[in-house]
Every structure is written in structure tokens, then in C-alpha cells.
Design an enzyme around this catalytic site. Structure first.
Site, PDB file in Angstrom:
ATOM      1  N   GLN A  43      -0.851 -37.624  -1.679  1.00 47.25           N
ATOM      2  CA  GLN A  43      -1.461 -36.750  -0.689  1.00 47.25           C
ATOM      3  C   GLN A  43      -2.166 -37.478   0.574  1.00 47.25           C
ATOM      4  O   GLN A  43      -2.379 -38.794   0.190  1.00 47.25           O
ATOM      5  CB  GLN A  43      -2.519 -35.811  -1.378  1.00 47.25           C
ATOM      6  N   ASP A  98     -13.304 -36.687  -7.189  1.00 45.26           N
ATOM      7  CA  ASP A  98     -14.679 -37.050  -6.335  1.00 45.26           C
ATOM      8  C   ASP A  98     -15.744 -37.440  -7.148  1.00 45.26           C
ATOM      9  O   ASP A  98     -16.972 -37.799  -6.754  1.00 45.26           O
ATOM     10  CB  ASP A  98     -14.890 -35.711  -5.520  1.00 45.26           C
ATOM     11  N   GLU A 118      -7.272 -39.093 -13.433  1.00 44.57           N
ATOM     12  CA  GLU A 118      -7.022 -38.501 -12.174  1.00 44.57           C
ATOM     13  C   GLU A 118      -5.667 -38.943 -11.561  1.00 44.57           C
ATOM     14  O   GLU A 118      -5.423 -40.124 -11.915  1.00 44.57           O
ATOM     15  CB  GLU A 118      -8.161 -38.991 -11.326  1.00 44.57           C
ATOM     16  N   GLY A 150      -2.351 -35.567 -15.033  1.00 47.68           N
ATOM     17  CA  GLY A 150      -2.972 -34.820 -16.214  1.00 47.68           C
ATOM     18  C   GLY A 150      -1.855 -33.980 -17.290  1.00 47.68           C
ATOM     19  O   GLY A 150      -2.259 -34.045 -18.530  1.00 47.68           O
ATOM     20  N   ASP A 167     -10.733 -29.874 -13.508  1.00 47.69           N
ATOM     21  CA  ASP A 167     -11.221 -30.087 -12.180  1.00 47.69           C
ATOM     22  C   ASP A 167      -9.967 -30.210 -11.117  1.00 47.69           C
ATOM     23  O   ASP A 167     -10.074 -31.314 -10.715  1.00 47.69           O
ATOM     24  CB  ASP A 167     -12.309 -31.108 -11.924  1.00 47.69           C
TER      25      ASP A 167
HETATM   26  N1  SAM Z   1     -13.463 -29.018  -6.466  1.00 49.67           N
HETATM   27  C1  SAM Z   1     -12.192 -29.152  -5.962  1.00 49.67           C
HETATM   28  C2  SAM Z   1     -11.660 -27.787  -5.622  1.00 49.67           C
HETATM   29  O1  SAM Z   1     -11.879 -26.799  -6.361  1.00 49.67           O
HETATM   30  O2  SAM Z   1     -11.062 -27.805  -4.825  1.00 49.67           O
HETATM   31  C3  SAM Z   1     -11.397 -30.126  -6.706  1.00 49.67           C
HETATM   32  C4  SAM Z   1     -11.997 -31.614  -6.810  1.00 49.67           C
HETATM   33  S1  SAM Z   1     -10.866 -32.718  -7.295  1.00 49.67           S
HETATM   34  C5  SAM Z   1     -11.065 -33.524  -5.598  1.00 49.67           C
HETATM   35  C6  SAM Z   1      -9.178 -32.395  -7.620  1.00 49.67           C
HETATM   36  C7  SAM Z   1      -8.657 -33.545  -8.115  1.00 49.67           C
HETATM   37  O3  SAM Z   1      -7.361 -33.222  -8.708  1.00 49.67           O
HETATM   38  C8  SAM Z   1      -8.034 -34.254  -6.759  1.00 49.67           C
HETATM   39  O4  SAM Z   1      -8.638 -35.652  -6.717  1.00 49.67           O
HETATM   40  C9  SAM Z   1      -6.227 -34.527  -7.083  1.00 49.67           C
HETATM   41  O5  SAM Z   1      -5.878 -35.949  -6.857  1.00 49.67           O
HETATM   42  C10 SAM Z   1      -6.392 -34.247  -8.629  1.00 49.67           C
HETATM   43  N2  SAM Z   1      -5.204 -33.842  -9.247  1.00 49.67           N
HETATM   44  C11 SAM Z   1      -4.199 -32.898  -8.554  1.00 49.67           C
HETATM   45  N3  SAM Z   1      -3.218 -32.789  -9.650  1.00 49.67           N
HETATM   46  C12 SAM Z   1      -3.478 -33.623 -10.596  1.00 49.67           C
HETATM   47  C13 SAM Z   1      -2.681 -33.842 -11.864  1.00 49.67           C
HETATM   48  N4  SAM Z   1      -1.434 -33.272 -11.929  1.00 49.67           N
HETATM   49  N5  SAM Z   1      -3.167 -34.498 -12.741  1.00 49.67           N
HETATM   50  C14 SAM Z   1      -4.357 -35.382 -12.476  1.00 49.67           C
HETATM   51  N6  SAM Z   1      -5.114 -35.123 -11.447  1.00 49.67           N
HETATM   52  C15 SAM Z   1      -4.700 -33.979 -10.564  1.00 49.67           C
END
Ligand code: SAM
Length: 286
Positions: A43, A98, A118, A150, A167
Site C-alpha cells: 500500500q 501503528d 502486521e 494475518g 486491528d
Molecule cells: N485503527 C485503524 C482503522 O480502523 O482504520 C487501523 C489501524 S492499523 C494501521 C491497520 C493495519 O492492518 C495496517 O497497518 C495494515 O497494514 C494492516 N493489515 C491489513 N491487512 C492485513 C493482513 N491481511 N494481515 C496483517 N495486517 C494487515
């Protein structure tokens, strides 16, 4: 390079981050400075300093968390499941790049291990460096950073964790599978026989279909399922939902004595967050 990004626009001589939220809705923030902008294999990752919300994490043009209101989401997605479980020792966070959720989990001395899975290492790197109000530049030795999808990580894990916190970002791109029934089934399998899970389940105002689907999917797997809510100003609609599934313990019996340092959660919020607006309550019951 920076002004070529479709979500950064110059308006009346000022730089704005314009989040294309829905067909008929854009959310805009005036930007002081673009601190970091880089394409990862997954991304576009950006930290911008905004006038009203301070340093802000933006993925593919969508605000994820800000220095001003990130604590609300991170406190709510962690303390409710951690207090629902009477003795959490092993915690898994999926997503959460984050580091704000992991930082809250570290407030529990009885937690021995926090696996944070992550997909995108770059999100963790820039959040630790530039988003310190949220990440606290997390360095607790109990946190194991695992850079993997994940969905593949959780497959075939058996009764490993007391609490799983999903998350994730919105259900598009790499996070789409984190909202699927198969994924929740794998989370269920990875939890101990008295385990608790929680996920963010989007806006009750704009994404009721996703919230209802999440509630039903988790309800098919767990005998205890509850939705709770918080207000997060930078998320579309403001009101945000979380869905908790539990194999044994009931959060409505949450009578834990609140003793953590926090900015949003307090004793009253622990009980009040399960009170849903009438339209949401009715939509979930239908
Ligand atoms: N608080 C935020 C919201 O509700 O928008 C989300 C926080 S956090 C930044 C979300 C994280 O999920 C991102 O860093 C992203 O890279 C990660 N992510 C997305 N898909 C994922 C996956 N399949 N496995 C692990 N992490 C993933």
C-alpha cells in the site's frame, strides 16, 4: 512527486489531504507538512502533519489514526477484551501497525507475550519514528513483531492465545479477508477454551451491512457476542463499532476496577460502551 498523489490537493494555495470516503463524501484535512510518503509492496504509506489532528497515518489515501484521536480507538479495542478475560497472558494482535493497540496491551503486567502480526513492516517503521503520540515508539520486550499476512499466520493454530485483537484497516485490499467467516473460524480455533476476541467492525452509520455481517459471523462461532461503540472523530460517521466474541466470559459482567492511565476509557465507559443507539440495536436484532 508529492502533489502528484491523488489524495493530496492544493486548494486556495494550501495543501489538503482529501480522503475519498464514499461516492458522495470526501473528508479533508489541511496539511502542514508531508513527513514521509512511500509505496510499500502492499500500500501507499504516508505520515502527514495536519493542522487539527497532528501527525497522522494515511494508507492508500485513507486516514488510519491520528495523534489527536488515535487513543480512543486503541484504548477501546484493547481494554474491553483484556478486562473481559480474567487472566490474559498470551495476546495476538493482527494488523495494528501503528503500534497503538500493542502499547495499550503493554499496560497489563500479567500479559507475558504479545504477538503482533502486521503485513506491512513499513507501517510499523514510520509509526515508531513519526507517530510517537500513538506508538510511544514501542519497545516493550514482550512484543514480538511478525511481518506476515494475518490470515496465513492464524491458519491451523490451536488454542494458543487468551485474547486475539483484530486491528485491521477497512475491508478492501489486504484487509478484506480479515472480515471473512473463515478467518473468524481460524481465530476461534487459535483461542484457548476460555478465549476472547475483538475486531473493529466499521461505522454503524455508514457500514451497517458490515457490522451486521460481522456480528452474525462471530455469533455463529462464539456463545457470547457483543457490539460496543466509541466516537472517533476522524472515522467516517464519527461513531465506530467493535465486535467482541467470547467462549466463556461475559463483558456485561465487567466489574473490573479500572486502574490504568488512559485518556478515554474510565470506569463508566467500560459499562456504558455496550449501550447502543436504538437504530443500531434494532438492526442487529433483526
Ligand atoms: N485503527 C485503524 C482503522 O480502523 O482504520 C487501523 C489501524 S492499523 C494501521 C491497520 C493495519 O492492518 C495496517 O497497518 C495494515 O497494514 C494492516 N493489515 C491489513 N491487512 C492485513 C493482513 N491481511 N494481515 C496483517 N495486517 C494487515
Amino acid at each position: 512527486m508529492i502533489t502528484q498523489l491523488e489524495w493530496l490537493k492544493e486548494i486556495d494555495g494550501h495543501l489538503w489531504l482529501v480522503e475519498d470516503e464514499r461516492e458522495n463524501m470526501k473528508l479533508s484535512y489541511r496539511v502542514k507538512e508531508v513527513i514521509h510518503a512511500e509505496q510499500s509492496p502492499f500500500q501507499h504509506v504516508m505520515i502527514v502533519d495536519t493542522y487539527d489532528f497532528g501527525p497522522t497515518l494515511v494508507l492508500d489515501g485513507v486516514v488510519q489514526t491520528t495523534s489527536r484521536d488515535g487513543h480512543i480507538y486503541n484504548e477501546m479495542i484493547t481494554h474491553i477484551p483484556l478486562l473481559t478475560h480474567p487472566h490474559p497472558k498470551r495476546v495476538l494482535i493482527i494488523g495494528g501497525g501503528d503500534c497503538g493497540a500493542a502499547r495499550e496491551v503493554c499496560k497489563y503486567p500479567q500479559v507475558e507475550q504479545i504477538d503482533m502480526v502486521e503485513i506491512d513492516e513499513l507501517v510499523v517503521k514510520v509509526s515508531k519514528q513519526y507517530l510517537t503520540d500513538v506508538s510511544g515508539n514501542l519497545s516493550d520486550p514482550r512484543v514480538n513483531f511478525i511481518y506476515e499476512d494475518g490470515t496465513s499466520f492464524i491458519k491451523n493454530r490451536q488454542e494458543t492465545y487468551d485474547v486475539v485483537i483484530v486491528d485491521s484497516s477497512d475491508p478492501i485490499g489486504p484487509a478484506e479477508q480479515l472480515f471473512s467467516y473463515e478467518f473468524y473460524r481460524d481465530v476461534h480455533r487459535a483461542l484457548q477454551t476460555d478465549g476472547v476476541m475483538v475486531c473493529q467492525s466499521q461505522s454503524p452509520i455508514f457500514h451497517m451491512n458490515i457490522l451486521k455481517q460481522t456480528y452474525e459471523r462471530i455469533g455463529q462461532l462464539f456463545p457470547v457476542v457483543h457490539v460496543y461503540q466509541a466516537v472517533v472523530p476522524t472515522y467516517p460517521g464519527g461513531l465506530w463499532s467493535f465486535t467482541l466474541g467470547s467462549k466463556t466470559y461475559r463483558p456485561e459482567q465487567l466489574d473490573a476496577k479500572w486502574d490504568k492511565q488512559a485518556k478515554y476509557v474510565n470506569q463508566g465507559i467500560l459499562q456504558g460502551c455496550f449501550q447502543l443507539p436504538e437504530s443500531v440495536r434494532q438492526a442487529l436484532e433483526k
